[in-house]
Structures are given as structure tokens and as C-alpha cells.
Design a protein around this motif. Structure first.
Motif, short mmCIF file in Angstrom:
data_model
loop_
_atom_site.label_atom_id
_atom_site.label_comp_id
_atom_site.label_asym_id
_atom_site.label_seq_id
_atom_site.Cartn_x
_atom_site.Cartn_y
_atom_site.Cartn_z
N ASP A 169 0.75 -1.39 0.03
CA ASP A 169 -0.16 0.00 0.11
C ASP A 169 0.94 1.32 0.08
O ASP A 169 2.09 1.15 0.53
CB ASP A 169 -0.86 -0.10 1.24
N MET A 170 0.44 2.37 -0.28
CA MET A 170 1.11 3.59 -0.67
C MET A 170 0.06 4.74 -0.27
O MET A 170 -1.11 4.65 -0.54
CB MET A 170 1.50 3.79 -2.02
N PRO A 171 0.72 5.89 0.25
CA PRO A 171 -0.04 7.03 0.44
C PRO A 171 -0.07 7.94 -0.76
O PRO A 171 0.68 7.82 -1.64
CB PRO A 171 0.71 7.59 1.63
N ASN A 172 -1.03 8.93 -0.87
CA ASN A 172 -1.13 9.80 -1.64
C ASN A 172 -0.39 10.98 -1.04
O ASN A 172 -0.05 12.10 -1.93
CB ASN A 172 -2.62 10.40 -1.58
N THR A 173 0.00 11.29 0.14
CA THR A 173 0.90 12.49 0.71
C THR A 173 1.80 11.92 1.74
O THR A 173 1.80 10.75 1.86
CB THR A 173 -0.31 13.40 1.35
N SER A 175 2.40 13.13 4.58
CA SER A 175 1.91 13.39 6.11
C SER A 175 2.34 12.19 7.07
O SER A 175 2.82 11.30 6.52
CB SER A 175 0.45 13.39 6.07
N GLU A 177 0.46 10.45 8.60
CA GLU A 177 -0.53 9.47 8.52
C GLU A 177 0.18 8.37 7.03
O GLU A 177 -0.07 7.26 7.16
CB GLU A 177 -2.04 9.85 8.43
N GLY A 178 0.56 9.46 6.15
CA GLY A 178 0.95 8.74 4.96
C GLY A 178 2.08 7.88 5.20
O GLY A 178 2.27 6.64 4.74
N VAL A 181 1.17 4.67 6.55
CA VAL A 181 1.08 3.66 5.69
C VAL A 181 1.96 3.12 5.01
O VAL A 181 2.00 1.84 4.81
CB VAL A 181 0.12 4.45 4.53
N GLN A 184 3.87 0.45 7.43
CA GLN A 184 3.27 -0.53 7.56
C GLN A 184 3.38 -1.47 6.27
O GLN A 184 3.55 -2.59 6.37
CB GLN A 184 1.71 -0.58 7.98
N PHE A 350 2.45 11.29 -5.65
CA PHE A 350 2.38 12.10 -4.55
C PHE A 350 1.66 13.48 -4.73
O PHE A 350 1.95 14.18 -6.00
CB PHE A 350 3.82 12.21 -3.94
N THR A 351 0.83 14.12 -3.81
CA THR A 351 0.33 15.39 -3.89
C THR A 351 0.53 16.09 -2.54
O THR A 351 0.41 15.28 -1.74
CB THR A 351 -0.98 15.31 -4.34
N PRO A 352 1.16 17.30 -2.59
CA PRO A 352 1.92 17.89 -3.74
C PRO A 352 3.06 17.27 -3.84
O PRO A 352 3.68 16.51 -3.12
CB PRO A 352 1.84 19.58 -3.10
#
Lengths: 429, 429
Positions: A169-173, A175, A177-178, A181, A184, A350-352
Motif C-alpha cells: 500500500d502507498m499513501p497519496n501524501t 503526511s 499518516e501517509g 501507511v 506498515q 504524490f500530492t503535492p
């Protein structure tokens, strides 16, 4: 590619479709000869990479098969977000999988919408047509939730691979919390590798894996610096090839071969010996990764007399620019360092993602490039959507940009050549 | 839409381009008349929705302007993942923004690649051409990291909106870490709303917001059940309209109007009174959301004599199927309940997403549908990539599926009509 050894029994054993595979190797060998071996004034150090490519479905696959016989696991990947460090720490071998050519597109389109990027269609096609010996030789194939295309395609692809499959799994940001992700995902990956290999990942083995991967990246960073000289001591095609082989080869042998090549490039620079005359138009490429044998755009660019002096790409400086800090005495602490490093990869998912245009401009400045060509696979939304901003920022930095969207077909070669020639003519100005 | 009141001074005040806006309203009013008012045997309760639509850029905008004058904030959204509950709890008004028609496509394509979905191009176009009074009347516009297209487009869009802008981060999976991403996004959103409104979100105000939003959803669930009767007591176009107005209207007035409509539908069902004869071919739509005035496919389907009896869509039963539990005595506990609920929305951006095909089949079974039409916006990768699996699973459940990919243009209407007619003919069998 041509081989002296008969690998056909091995390919048959791996379940390849020998007839289609022969056809593929025929095309690949021809293209390699035409595009690479025909280049003038190549560094001697490229001999190693020519050999690797001539054995890319032969000796290297035999090495993987032998490694498995000796109790190692082989892990196949499609993306720079899958950490080789963990694979090495679990006594495994990490290899990139075939995704760089139109093959089996019709078969792939049974599972994928037509407007899927060529890279995804390609890995479906290679797998469905049974012509990728890498995927056949894997114990585990690892996807990753990067773009929508891959994220959703993996849901189907998992049923098609002939071996174990997992998706990170990958985050979008980026952060906190990202970060959690991604951490883990890496912890899950480590656990899966341990289960599969029977090895225990220790702080010691992970540090060793980090050092091996860092050494590879350091060698590529050295190559990236040296190719910036004027006259360029190595062609863009050859430098791209080294970046591509990065994903296939034995890491220590690869690092040593790149460093040998770099020693030679240093001598060339001292002797002002280039692959193109001093003052030849200098191009930096920025955008989507170019997997073997996706050499279309670079070969067009260099056929105009320009030379490619940098690559803001996953298969290039985006993928190799940062090292993992090996500070940490526990596996978890070291995995935190992996997360630190991998989150700096400025992929457009990623954003931004402000550092990517900055990096493209920086490479162009460092390499005293005359222009940047932004290369995008058709239907690759993240890179297509970043293109206008990157163009704006790089041009604001004084470097002209040409945007090219294409796929793996050869149909647009002449059209691309016309556009690239016009751009090179303009920046030569 | 036609109005008796002169709203032009208000529109000018909001910075709209009056000439273009007039042109838009002209087209919209014509289409509404042709598609909705011309239907036979409509429930009287649709009179309310006709009125709302006739005042969608008039009275409703005046209400928003008045609300702001009275100290409320107005928050504009593009997606069902932005929780109206929090907006209500901060004494705000939540409205969906214009994204359902081809307008300003040429302008939008200055910022977006051509192969961007029509919905994203539409909200860029409406904003750039200054014809969306909703976005002009907002204090805050909220995006969300759902698909690649939106995630990356928001990076640019933020610079174009005439007001505050924020993006809620989203996870790719429903893991514990993914949950934490969404929770933090909602906490950030709550904090932003408080800052902007000066109101404090309390457990009490949030419970009230949850109850208001739940009541809206309960009314829509009731409508979804009633439309499943045979003969269908309401057309698919009218039921879609109610689902669309869901995003624009005052929530309490809306809920009460839907419930009044439902009372009437119950009587109709008792009297076996339908909009199409009993036994007319029955269709369920599954796929991308249809924002006002995107009525193309439903109007084609119902022009064949078929009736649409269910909608597996964000603007439909995917968006309204689950309620928020209001268990919890703290804001944070209630936000956890929001996260629980919103993570059950089975949007294709999640991976894996097994409940969506199940839900589509369930709706088809419950509504005794003869077929499912999978509707996809061109270039919407997540839904396009889920389509083959959904088709397979729904057909395995005994319900035929037709897959339609289209955009907002009218160019393919006759081609779509031919395909839909053939499908309806086949399932009528």
C-alpha cells in the motif's frame, strides 16, 4: 538477443511459450544492434552492459534459477517503491519485471481498458503471452498502490501471475499518516519475505542490504555527474541502459561495472573525449520511466545530433538520487530510515510534489542543458497532470521544454522525429 | 432555467460572466423541458424538484448568499467523501459544485491533458468561464485525493477558485493505517471549518449534523426501495434528479420533499400505477456519478421504453446506502463513526473493492432488473478497470451487463442509442 548456450530447456521448464519468446528475442536483438552497437565512440566499459543485454533472458535467468536451487528467493517488482534492501536482507534477489515493449496487447486488452498506459498493458501482455522469464522465475511478485492504473490493474494481475503476489500500500501524501501507511507496507513486506525465505531479517542483514543498495545508487549518482560534462563522455542511450540494467543485474557486480565505466568516463573527460562534439545540443529528459526495451524517444533525440545529459526519471536520477541512512540498531529503526528515503522519491503520484520540477531544473542547470524534453506515457494521468506545472517552472528557470506524449508503438516515430528535430533546431539557436 | 425574479444583479455581484451564464441557463432549461417535463405520468411530488431545478441558479443561490449574510459559511464539494455532517455541525451549508456539462472545455484543456475525464474538465471549465454561481458563493471549496485525475488536478485548481480551498487526503485501502489517514483528514477539515466559521463543533452539534444527513439518506433509501416496484412508480430520470438535488438543496426541506414524494409512490404502488407498463424492461445503472445536467444515458435508456429501477452510483445508492452511527459522546468519537461510515462507500478508488459488484448485483436482484448498464466516464481509470470484474460477477449472478464508456458530448448519442436498444431488445427476450 543472441546466445551461445542453449537456454531453451530452461525456458521450457519455466513455462515460456518458446515460439513467441524466440520472436521477442529476435526483435529485441535487432533493435539493440541497430540502436546501441551502431553508436560511434562508445566507452569500452559499455562492453559489460552489451554482454548483460545479450544474456538478459539467458545467463541472468540461469543465475536466478541457480539462486533458487541454492535456497534463495527471487522477488520481482515493477516500481522503485519496492525496497530492494529488504529483499537483500532476507537473502533474496530482487529483479525488475518486463514492462517496456508492446507485446500481447490484444490479450492485455481483454483485462484492461484500451486507455491504459503502455507500461501496464506491457506487463499484462508479457505475462499472458508467457514470454517474461523473470516473472516465471520469481517466488514472489510485488505490486504497489501508486497510480490508479496499477492499483486497480493489480487486482486482476494477481490472478495471472504464476507465483505468489502481494501489493504494497502507498499513501497519496507525505503526511505523518501517509508515512505510517508506507511503514506498515514495508513491515508487511518484510514479514512476507521472512515467511517465504525462512530467513530472519536482522538489523545486521538489513544494514548490509542498505549498504549494497546505497552503493548501487552511489555509482549511478557518479555516472549522473560524469555524463554532465561537455563534451558528453557517454551517450544518453548508454547511460539509460545502465539505469535499466540497475533493475536486473546482480547488485555488486553491477556497482563494480558502473564504477569501472565511471573511471573510464573520468579519463575521457580529462581528454575532452566525447560521444558528440563539444557544443552539441544537450537535452535532459524528465517524466515517466523507460523500461527495457523502451528506447524509442532517446534514440530519436540522439539521432538528431543532440545528446541526452540527464534523466529526471525513476529509471534515472529520480530513482537513485537519495540514499538510505543506516542509522539504527533495530530492524524497525532501519525500516523507518527506508521510509524516510523512499518518501523522498518525487513520483507524480504524490500530492503535492513540488520537488520534481525543481529537480528537473536542477539537473538541467547542472548539466548545462539547452532544453528539457518531458516524456509522458499516454494515459499516465499523474505525469500528464504534472506536465504543465513542470514546463512552467523549468521554463521560468530559463530552459525551454518540449512535451511528448507517446506509447510503445513505432507508429509515431516519424512524427516524433519531426517534433524533436524542430525543438533541437530551436534550442541550438 | 426560467425565473421570474431578476437574479442578474446577484450573479454580477458574484462575478459571473452574465452572457455565458445566460447561454448556459438557456441550454439547461431547454434540456430540462425536453427530458423531464415531457415525461408522461409523473408523480405530483416531482413538482417540487421541477421548482428546485427552475431556481437552481436563482433562489437557491440567493439562499446561500443570504445564509452568508446571516453569518453562516458555505462549503462547496465535488465528492461524497466530504462529510456534510461536519459542515452542518459548524453551522455551515454544504453544496455540490457544477461538474456535469461540457462547458469551457477549451479553457480547461489549457490546464488539463485532453484525456482527463469529463467531470474534472467540467469543473475547471465552469470555474474558468465564471458560470458556476455555487463556487462563486462558497467560502471554502473542498477537494479530496480520490482518483489520480482529481488528486493532481486539485494542485492546479486551488489557484483558480475564487475562495478558500483545501484538499482532504484519502487512503487507497481500508487498512488501520488507511483509516488513520481519513480520520486525520476529517479532523483537519473540522478544524478548518471551525476557524472559518468561528463556530465550535461540539458533540451536540455534530450529532445534530449526523441526524440531518442520516435523515436525508434514509429518505433516499426509501425512494430506492420504492422505485423497485413493478410497474415502476417513478422514472429513472426523476429518481436520478432527486439524487442530484440531494447535493444542492437545503437538507431538511429536501428530506421532507423526498418523503412526500415517497408517500405518493406508496399510493401509486398500491394502485399499480407506473410510469411504464408492468413488465417493461428494467435496468440498473452502475458506475460513475452523473452530476446535473448529465442526463444523457438515462434519457437514452428510458427513450427505448425501458425503465431504470436502481443506481449503483455515488449519486445514487452507493452514496446513500449506509448511515452514520451517532454513538459517541465526544467529537472525536463521532468522527470515528464518520470514518466508519465513509469507508464503507465502495468507490472504485479503493483496493480491493469487492462489495461494489456485490451491491450492483444485489440492487439488480432486489429490483428484479433484466439488465445492468455499466456507465463509465471515458478516462476514469478506477471505474474502467473495475468494469470487467463487475461485469463478470453480475453476469455470474444471472443478470446481463452492457458496458458503456462515454463523456458529456452529444456526439455519440445515436451510437449509444443503437447499443442500448440492442441490449434492451436482448434482455426483453
Amino acid at each position: 538477443m543472441s546466445n551461445e548456450t542453449d537456454y531453451r530447456p530452461m525456458w521450457a521448464e519455466l513455462g515460456l511459450d518458446l515460439e513467441k519468446h524466440d520472436a521477442l528475442l529476435g526483435v529485441l536483438g535487432q533493435a539493440y544492434g541497430d540502436l546501441f552497437l551502431s553508436q560511434g565512440n562508445r566507452p569500452d566499459g559499455m562492453g559489460y552492459f552489451d554482454f548483460v543485454m545479450s544474456e538478459v533472458h539467458g545467463l541472468r535467468i540461469k543465475e536466478l534459477v541457480d539462486a533458487r536451487t541454492a535456497g534463495k528467493i527471487v522477488v520481482g517488482t515493477f516500481c522503485v517503491f519496492v525496497p530492494e534492501e529488504l529483499v537483500l536482507a532476507a537473502n533474496g534477489v530482487c529483479v525488475g519485471l518486463c514492462a517496456g515493449a508492446d507485446f500481447g496487447t490484444e490479450q492485455a486488452e481483454r483485462f484492461l481498458p484500451r486507455n491504459t498506459c503502455a507500461l501496464i498493458k506491457s506487463f499484462f501482455g508479457f505475462t499472458l503471452e508467457k514470454v517474461c522469464p523473470y516473472i516465471a522465475a520469481c517466488d514472489l511478485v510485488v505490486g504497489e498502490n501508486t497510480c490508479d492504473g496499477k492499483k486497480k490493474a493489480y487486482e486482476t494481475f494477481g490472478d495471472l501471475v504464476p507465483n505468489d503476489f502481494m501489493v504494497l500500500d502507498m499513501p497519496n501524501t507525505r503526511s505523518d499518516e501517509g508515512r505510517a501507511v508506507l511503514k506498515q507496507a514495508y513491515l508487511d513486506f518484510a514479514a512476507r519475505l521472512e515467511r517465504l525465505s525462512g530467513a530472519t531479517i536482522t538489523a545486521e542483514s538489513l544494514k548490509a542490504g542498505i549498504e549494497t543498495a546505497n552503493a548501487k545508487r552511489r555509482a549511478m549518482q557518479r555516472l549522473a555527474r560524469l555524463r554532465q560534462a561537455d563534451p558528453a563522455p557517454i551517450s544518453g542511450l548508454d547511460a539509460l541502459l545502465a539505469n535499466q540494467v540497475f533493475f536486473y543485474d546482480d547488485p555488486e557486480r553491477f556497482t563494480s561495472s558502473v564504477n569501472t565505466l565511471c573511471d573510464e568516463l573520468e579519463q575521457r573527460i580529462e581528454q575532452q573525449k566525447g560521444v558528440a562534439p563539444k557544443g552539441a545540443p544537450r537535452i535532459v529528459i524528465s517524466g515517466c520511466p523507460m523500461a527495457v526495451p523502451n528506447w524509442k524517444l532517446p534514440s530519436i533525440i540522439e539521432s538528431t545530433g543532440a545528446v541526452i545529459v540527464g534523466e529526471e526519471s525513476c529509471i534515472g536520477e529520480r530513482g537513485t538520487q537519495n540514499l538510505v541512512a543506516d542509522m539504527g540498531d533495530t530492524v524497525e529503526a532501519l525500516i523507518d530510515r527506508l521510509v524516510d528515503r523512499y518518501l523522498t522519491i518525487d513520483c507524480a503520484v504524490f500530492t503535492p510534489n513540488p520537488t520534481r520540477p525543481e529537480h528537473a531544473l536542477q539537473i538541467a542547470k547542472d548539466a548545462r542543458a539547452d532544453g528539457v524534453i518531458h516524456y509522458c506515457l499516454q494515459f499516465c494521468s499523474p505525469y500528464q497532470l504534472e506536465a504543465p506545472r513542470l514546463e512552467r517552472e523549468v521554463e521560468a528557470g530559463g530552459v525551454p521544454v518540449l512535451r511528448i506524449d507517446t506509447d510503445y508503438s513505432q507508429e509515431d516515430v516519424e512524427q516524433l522525429r519531426t517534433r524533436v528535430e524542430a525543438f533541437v533546431e530551436q534550442i541550438r539557436g
